[in-house]
Design an enzyme around this catalytic site. Sequence first.
Site, PDB file in Angstrom:
ATOM      1  N   THR A  97      38.286  74.656  58.604  1.00 56.82           N
ATOM      2  CA  THR A  97      38.186  73.142  58.571  1.00 56.82           C
ATOM      3  C   THR A  97      37.540  72.927  56.384  1.00 56.82           C
ATOM      4  O   THR A  97      36.795  73.005  56.612  1.00 56.82           O
ATOM      5  CB  THR A  97      37.249  72.699  59.244  1.00 56.82           C
ATOM      6  N   LYS A 172      42.801  67.563  62.392  1.00 60.32           N
ATOM      7  CA  LYS A 172      40.987  68.097  62.714  1.00 60.32           C
ATOM      8  C   LYS A 172      40.117  67.202  62.514  1.00 60.32           C
ATOM      9  O   LYS A 172      39.587  66.967  62.955  1.00 60.32           O
ATOM     10  CB  LYS A 172      40.961  69.034  62.217  1.00 60.32           C
ATOM     11  N   LYS A 240      29.313  68.606  57.026  1.00 57.91           N
ATOM     12  CA  LYS A 240      30.299  68.576  55.990  1.00 57.91           C
ATOM     13  C   LYS A 240      31.637  68.206  56.416  1.00 57.91           C
ATOM     14  O   LYS A 240      32.045  68.112  55.727  1.00 57.91           O
ATOM     15  CB  LYS A 240      30.777  70.256  56.266  1.00 57.91           C
TER      16      LYS A 240
END
Length: 290
Positions: A97, A172, A240
């Site tokens: 990701t 995502k 993150k």
Amino acid sequence: MAKVAFLGLGVMGYPMAGHLQAAGHEVTVYNRTASKAEAWVKQHGGAMGKTPREAAEGAEFVMTCVGNDDDLRSVCTGKDGAFAGMEEGAILVDHTTVSAKVTRDLAAIAAGGGIGYVDAPISGGQAGAENGALSVMCGGEEDIFARAEPIIDAYAKICRRLGGIGAGQITKMCNQIAIAGLVQGLSESLHFAQQAGLDGAAVVEVISQGAAGSWQMQYRYQTMLDDEFDHGFAVDWMRKDLDICLTTADEIGASLPVTALVDQFYKDVQRMGGGRWDTSSLLKRLTREN
């Protein structure tokens, strides 16, 4: 069957690479901590490379599953990077990701060397990786994706192309945005039940059968009630990801007020020493306050 390299043997990558080997592919692995790669080879067979380049040499497909933008650049580029070992016509499939920007940058570098690129971030957690039941959201050219999909199927419950390069990463982000609000809502619900003197498990048994039901409720409520927060995706990694979401939202003009708020709640959890707790630890923040 194909010759495949897998770069990054964390809690997700380790079992994913195992599924590829079990499916009959010829797998070579690389991990920054070499002992992890040695353990994988001892368990699953296959081979290991000392560098990403060495692991990728001769591979038809190179799968990456590392930590962040910088980690991905490191394993892909430079004299010891995967691109340096890949031949024209090979395909890199990235399961990390990361930002859509680094995805597009690396895809452009790959294209310059005649290498295909699919951004393919994953969802389903450690259990999904171990059970070969991940949701894989992909971006890339249709013909390149069509070649990569049968390889990805070794560990996928569902694998879909959503558009061109970067579409997988954007999808995502949608996933993480939805999860952030769900986990906060579940945390507040359980906290409310407890403060009211109700049996949290009994409450979930009832409400999970109605409109409130969700994956998070089904698989996380009991560990949350048991004050156990080592069952999945870490808060540090979620922050993150949410940073990517919020940065991208600014770029495209999207409004994410709930996501921004939950990101700050996760920051509180980090300050409590819970950076490695799983994302359901938002409940811990609420119980601490009472």
